[in-house]
Enzyme design. Sequence first.
Site, mmCIF file in Angstrom:
data_model
loop_
_atom_site.group_PDB
_atom_site.id
_atom_site.type_symbol
_atom_site.label_atom_id
_atom_site.label_comp_id
_atom_site.label_asym_id
_atom_site.label_seq_id
_atom_site.Cartn_x
_atom_site.Cartn_y
_atom_site.Cartn_z
ATOM 1 N N TYR A 101 -2.656 12.315 2.552
ATOM 2 C CA TYR A 101 -3.083 12.150 1.160
ATOM 3 C C TYR A 101 -3.069 13.490 0.435
ATOM 4 C CZ TYR A 101 -4.304 7.265 1.620
ATOM 5 O OH TYR A 101 -4.227 5.906 1.774
ATOM 6 N N HIS A 128 -5.073 -7.577 -0.413
ATOM 7 C CA HIS A 128 -4.313 -6.341 -0.210
ATOM 8 C C HIS A 128 -3.510 -6.329 1.086
ATOM 9 C CE1 HIS A 128 -3.744 -1.990 -0.922
ATOM 10 N NE2 HIS A 128 -3.901 -1.838 0.377
ATOM 11 N N ASP A 131 0.857 -1.182 0.000
ATOM 12 C CA ASP A 131 0.000 0.000 0.000
ATOM 13 C C ASP A 131 0.901 1.244 0.000
ATOM 14 O OD1 ASP A 131 -3.050 0.827 0.463
ATOM 15 O OD2 ASP A 131 -1.849 2.082 1.772
#
Length: 390
Positions: free
Chosen positions: A316, A368, A186
Amino acid sequence: MTSSAAPSGDEIRPFRIDVPQADLDDLKDRLARTRWSAGPAGAGWERGVPVGYLRELAAYWATSYDWRKHEAHLNQFPQFTTTVDDADLHFLHLRSPHPGATPLLLIHGWPGSIVEFLDLTGPLTDPTAHGGDAADAFHLVIPSLPGFGFSGPLTATGWTDGRVAAALAELMARLGYDRYGVQGGDLGAFIGPLVGRAAPDHVIGVHANNLVTFPTGDPADTAALTEAEQARLKEAKRWQGELGGYMQLQGTRPQTIAAALNDSPAGQLAWIVEKFKDWTDPAADLPEDAVDRDRLLTDISIYWFTDTATSVANSYYERFNDPGMWAPKPRGTVPTGVAVFTTDTSIRAFADKAHNVIHWTEFDRGGHFPALEVPELLTADIRAFYRALR
């Protein structure tokens, strides 16, 4: 959350998790007073987390989940903090009993934490106790990313992935590791290669899962894709259109979504558990069919108790607004290994253009979060990759 001493330069300070009882009581009270939405009748996961499932999970979190039990388990691992680039950095540091062990930096992503790697610690540090070879032993450094978990909250701006990578390289140097490997998934698959670029003379290799690869723009590369790779490219486009809403919100209006996540544990629960449904092995009907329910709630509890929803969302924004993040870069030179699990969209031809890929493995199970879903597969692939680099 406690540290044994006040910050002082590059000092390494012992750390112990100790969430105040008032915070535990507040969590239960907030969950009990949640104003639940009704939602359309019969709505499934295609609209987000079903209300019935979320209510049941929240009730379990409030009445059956035992934070103190899992806090005690986390405190069995040696933990420390240090100050790097004016930010606190929390990390686990596990020394292998085998003297020839290779130092390895493990980097989590979102919505992960140090909890992701707990099942890897024994097999990686002491392989002979888990049916392995002493030659595959690692000393482990497992940080909470700046602004995440027990490293946070972070209020300063400018913490780009490159800055994070430089801080992690400084941490490894501060611990006395001159030659080490890196592993991440990730966000860790973005930051890991950047650690290699920041410290190319010290990083012997970077192993990544969920490595995001971008089309090269060369029609010949796209035309040469296998059927499986075409499916991954299609899934990447679906992810952009359907599954990436969280990223757009956090990347463009972090303060807005943070106001909701920081105030409502039910909201934080929904925000994270949706990803454990969307991103884990599709064979799992529910998130806890892929990841242990208590382990999942420990991860979410860390986000809640550390008050890091705001700094995580803002990370982010930094990524979206960092020109260096998206600028063309020379091909990486550090040897790179890639593990591809069922929900990953990594494509070898695209990866080769950006990284020095020398190891590539594809798996038919695990999603994931392989460190949580299939730790034995991830452990074996990490060992295989670094075996040739020691």
